[in-house]
Design a protein around this motif. Sequence first.
Motif, PDB file in Angstrom:
ATOM      1  N   MET A  51       0.836  -1.203   0.000  1.00 23.21           N
ATOM      2  CA  MET A  51       0.000   0.000   0.000  1.00 23.21           C
ATOM      3  C   MET A  51       0.871   1.254   0.000  1.00 23.21           C
ATOM      4  SD  MET A  51      -3.120  -1.158   2.537  1.00 23.21           S
ATOM      5  CE  MET A  51      -3.815   0.469   2.553  1.00 23.21           C
ATOM      6  N   SER A  52       1.986   1.201  -0.700  1.00 22.47           N
ATOM      7  CA  SER A  52       2.919   2.321  -0.711  1.00 22.47           C
ATOM      8  C   SER A  52       2.409   3.431  -1.624  1.00 22.47           C
ATOM      9  CB  SER A  52       4.301   1.854  -1.153  1.00 22.47           C
ATOM     10  OG  SER A  52       4.242   1.191  -2.380  1.00 22.47           O
ATOM     11  N   GLU A  53       2.760   4.669  -1.256  1.00 25.32           N
ATOM     12  CA  GLU A  53       2.348   5.823  -2.036  1.00 25.32           C
ATOM     13  C   GLU A  53       3.141   7.046  -1.609  1.00 25.32           C
ATOM     14  OE1 GLU A  53      -1.377   7.453   0.655  1.00 25.32           O
ATOM     15  OE2 GLU A  53      -1.800   6.534  -1.254  1.00 25.32           O
ATOM     16  N   VAL A  54       3.070   8.078  -2.444  1.00 22.18           N
ATOM     17  CA  VAL A  54       3.596   9.384  -2.057  1.00 22.18           C
ATOM     18  C   VAL A  54       2.509  10.013  -1.195  1.00 22.18           C
ATOM     19  CG1 VAL A  54       4.344  11.650  -2.841  1.00 22.18           C
ATOM     20  CG2 VAL A  54       4.923   9.634  -4.187  1.00 22.18           C
ATOM     21  N   GLU A  55       2.796  10.155   0.087  1.00 18.24           N
ATOM     22  CA  GLU A  55       1.776  10.654   1.008  1.00 18.24           C
ATOM     23  C   GLU A  55       1.594  12.166   0.872  1.00 18.24           C
ATOM     24  OE1 GLU A  55       0.603   9.452   5.391  1.00 18.24           O
ATOM     25  OE2 GLU A  55       2.490  10.539   5.358  1.00 18.24           O
ATOM     26  N   SER A  56       2.698  12.893   0.763  1.00 15.06           N
ATOM     27  CA  SER A  56       2.621  14.337   0.586  1.00 15.06           C
ATOM     28  C   SER A  56       3.887  14.824  -0.095  1.00 15.06           C
ATOM     29  CB  SER A  56       2.447  15.038   1.934  1.00 15.06           C
ATOM     30  OG  SER A  56       3.587  14.819   2.742  1.00 15.06           O
ATOM     31  N   TRP A  57       3.794  15.998  -0.714  1.00 15.12           N
ATOM     32  CA  TRP A  57       4.969  16.576  -1.344  1.00 15.12           C
ATOM     33  C   TRP A  57       4.786  18.075  -1.444  1.00 15.12           C
ATOM     34  CZ3 TRP A  57       4.805  19.251  -6.000  1.00 15.12           C
ATOM     35  CH2 TRP A  57       3.608  19.160  -6.702  1.00 15.12           C
ATOM     36  N   ARG A  58       5.928  18.784  -1.591  1.00 14.03           N
ATOM     37  CA  ARG A  58       5.884  20.224  -1.796  1.00 14.03           C
ATOM     38  C   ARG A  58       7.121  20.657  -2.561  1.00 14.03           C
ATOM     39  NH1 ARG A  58       8.357  23.889   2.357  1.00 14.03           N
ATOM     40  NH2 ARG A  58       9.839  22.604   3.488  1.00 14.03           N
ATOM     41  N   GLU A  59       6.984  21.728  -3.286  1.00 12.19           N
ATOM     42  CA  GLU A  59       8.113  22.262  -4.036  1.00 12.19           C
ATOM     43  C   GLU A  59       8.868  23.236  -3.139  1.00 12.19           C
ATOM     44  OE1 GLU A  59       9.088  24.272  -8.349  1.00 12.19           O
ATOM     45  OE2 GLU A  59       7.041  23.709  -7.835  1.00 12.19           O
ATOM     46  N   LEU A  60      10.184  23.090  -3.094  1.00 11.47           N
ATOM     47  CA  LEU A  60      11.025  23.958  -2.283  1.00 11.47           C
ATOM     48  C   LEU A  60      11.414  25.209  -3.073  1.00 11.47           C
ATOM     49  CD1 LEU A  60      13.316  21.169  -0.814  1.00 11.47           C
ATOM     50  CD2 LEU A  60      11.337  22.230   0.276  1.00 11.47           C
ATOM     51  N   ARG A  61      11.875  26.218  -2.373  1.00 12.93           N
ATOM     52  CA  ARG A  61      12.262  27.475  -3.027  1.00 12.93           C
ATOM     53  C   ARG A  61      13.375  27.289  -4.042  1.00 12.93           C
ATOM     54  NH1 ARG A  61      12.105  32.131   1.641  1.00 12.93           N
ATOM     55  NH2 ARG A  61       9.882  31.929   2.021  1.00 12.93           N
ATOM     56  N   ASN A  62      14.259  26.337  -3.771  1.00 19.78           N
ATOM     57  CA  ASN A  62      15.389  26.106  -4.678  1.00 19.78           C
ATOM     58  C   ASN A  62      15.008  25.249  -5.881  1.00 19.78           C
ATOM     59  OD1 ASN A  62      15.208  23.528  -3.657  1.00 19.78           O
ATOM     60  ND2 ASN A  62      17.216  23.526  -2.701  1.00 19.78           N
ATOM     61  N   GLY A  63      13.722  24.916  -6.011  1.00 18.67           N
ATOM     62  CA  GLY A  63      13.255  24.112  -7.139  1.00 18.67           C
ATOM     63  C   GLY A  63      13.223  22.626  -6.848  1.00 18.67           C
ATOM     64  N   GLY A  64      13.741  22.230  -5.699  1.00 22.82           N
ATOM     65  CA  GLY A  64      13.716  20.825  -5.310  1.00 22.82           C
ATOM     66  C   GLY A  64      12.333  20.401  -4.829  1.00 22.82           C
ATOM     67  N   ILE A  65      12.212  19.131  -4.520  1.00 22.01           N
ATOM     68  CA  ILE A  65      10.949  18.569  -4.047  1.00 22.01           C
ATOM     69  C   ILE A  65      11.196  17.894  -2.700  1.00 22.01           C
ATOM     70  CG2 ILE A  65       9.095  16.903  -4.526  1.00 22.01           C
ATOM     71  CD1 ILE A  65       9.167  19.164  -6.546  1.00 22.01           C
ATOM     72  N   GLU A  66      10.340  18.190  -1.730  1.00 21.11           N
ATOM     73  CA  GLU A  66      10.357  17.490  -0.452  1.00 21.11           C
ATOM     74  C   GLU A  66       9.119  16.604  -0.447  1.00 21.11           C
ATOM     75  OE1 GLU A  66      11.295  19.277   3.651  1.00 21.11           O
ATOM     76  OE2 GLU A  66       9.100  19.249   3.510  1.00 21.11           O
ATOM     77  N   PHE A  67       9.297  15.325  -0.168  1.00 19.26           N
ATOM     78  CA  PHE A  67       8.156  14.422  -0.217  1.00 19.26           C
ATOM     79  C   PHE A  67       8.262  13.342   0.847  1.00 19.26           C
ATOM     80  CE2 PHE A  67      11.437  12.920  -2.988  1.00 19.26           C
ATOM     81  CZ  PHE A  67      11.408  11.539  -2.953  1.00 19.26           C
ATOM     82  N   THR A  68       7.110  12.809   1.210  1.00 17.11           N
ATOM     83  CA  THR A  68       7.018  11.742   2.197  1.00 17.11           C
ATOM     84  C   THR A  68       6.418  10.519   1.526  1.00 17.11           C
ATOM     85  OG1 THR A  68       6.684  13.350   3.960  1.00 17.11           O
ATOM     86  CG2 THR A  68       6.067  11.068   4.440  1.00 17.11           C
ATOM     87  N   MET A  69       7.133   9.404   1.626  1.00 16.76           N
ATOM     88  CA  MET A  69       6.650   8.126   1.103  1.00 16.76           C
ATOM     89  C   MET A  69       6.151   7.314   2.286  1.00 16.76           C
ATOM     90  SD  MET A  69       7.327   8.301  -2.176  1.00 16.76           S
ATOM     91  CE  MET A  69       7.010   6.626  -2.677  1.00 16.76           C
ATOM     92  N   ARG A  70       5.078   6.568   2.072  1.00 18.26           N
ATOM     93  CA  ARG A  70       4.597   5.687   3.146  1.00 18.26           C
ATOM     94  C   ARG A  70       4.360   4.298   2.600  1.00 18.26           C
ATOM     95  NH1 ARG A  70      -1.724   6.757   4.744  1.00 18.26           N
ATOM     96  NH2 ARG A  70      -2.480   5.340   3.185  1.00 18.26           N
ATOM     97  N   ARG A  71       4.511   3.322   3.479  1.00 18.49           N
ATOM     98  CA  ARG A  71       4.290   1.919   3.133  1.00 18.49           C
ATOM     99  C   ARG A  71       3.936   1.149   4.400  1.00 18.49           C
ATOM    100  NH1 ARG A  71       8.435  -1.213   5.037  1.00 18.49           N
ATOM    101  NH2 ARG A  71      10.355  -0.105   5.492  1.00 18.49           N
ATOM    102  N   LEU A  72       3.329  -0.004   4.226  1.00 17.10           N
ATOM    103  CA  LEU A  72       3.101  -0.891   5.370  1.00 17.10           C
ATOM    104  C   LEU A  72       4.425  -1.518   5.783  1.00 17.10           C
ATOM    105  CD1 LEU A  72      -0.172  -2.721   4.328  1.00 17.10           C
ATOM    106  CD2 LEU A  72       0.104  -1.007   6.117  1.00 17.10           C
ATOM    107  N   ARG A  73       4.534  -1.896   7.024  1.00  7.80           N
ATOM    108  CA  ARG A  73       5.779  -2.506   7.525  1.00  7.80           C
ATOM    109  C   ARG A  73       6.091  -3.817   6.817  1.00  7.80           C
ATOM    110  NH1 ARG A  73       7.683   0.254  11.696  1.00  7.80           N
ATOM    111  NH2 ARG A  73       6.237   1.518  12.881  1.00  7.80           N
ATOM    112  N   THR A  74       5.085  -4.628   6.610  1.00  8.08           N
ATOM    113  CA  THR A  74       5.291  -5.912   5.931  1.00  8.08           C
ATOM    114  C   THR A  74       4.174  -6.154   4.936  1.00  8.08           C
ATOM    115  OG1 THR A  74       4.021  -7.103   7.607  1.00  8.08           O
ATOM    116  CG2 THR A  74       6.397  -6.970   7.951  1.00  8.08           C
ATOM    117  N   ALA A  75       4.469  -6.978   3.973  1.00  3.95           N
ATOM    118  CA  ALA A  75       3.443  -7.373   2.993  1.00  3.95           C
ATOM    119  C   ALA A  75       2.817  -8.672   3.444  1.00  3.95           C
ATOM    120  CB  ALA A  75       4.072  -7.534   1.625  1.00  3.95           C
ATOM    121  N   ASP A  76       1.572  -8.880   3.097  1.00  2.00           N
ATOM    122  CA  ASP A  76       0.892 -10.149   3.433  1.00  2.00           C
ATOM    123  C   ASP A  76       1.241 -11.224   2.458  1.00  2.00           C
ATOM    124  OD1 ASP A  76      -0.301  -9.123   5.665  1.00  2.00           O
ATOM    125  OD2 ASP A  76      -2.137  -8.559   4.625  1.00  2.00           O
TER     126      ASP A  76
END
Length: 76
Positions: A51-76
């Motif tokens: 269930m991984s995804e890009v949870e949130s992201w934002r563009e930084l002043r320098n043109g870079g990207i800050e983002f948070t990835m999330r996933r479950l600890r283990t797969a079934d």
Amino acid sequence: MSFRPRDLADRMARRADAPDGFVREKFARPREEARAKARAFLEKYPPAAYMSEVESWRELRNGGIEFTMRRLRTAD
């Protein structure tokens, strides 16, 4: 029963600390490196299994990207 905004803020702060089973990793990279990092993350932890995804992201002043990835600890 009336609630103050502070009551709501306190409740939300307590919920934010509650474990939800997801692992979050935060990155800050130049735009093209951010795309490559997100792609590699999704290949390593496929959304169908983790269930991984890009949870949130934002563009930084320098043109870079800050983002948070999330996933479950283990797969079934």
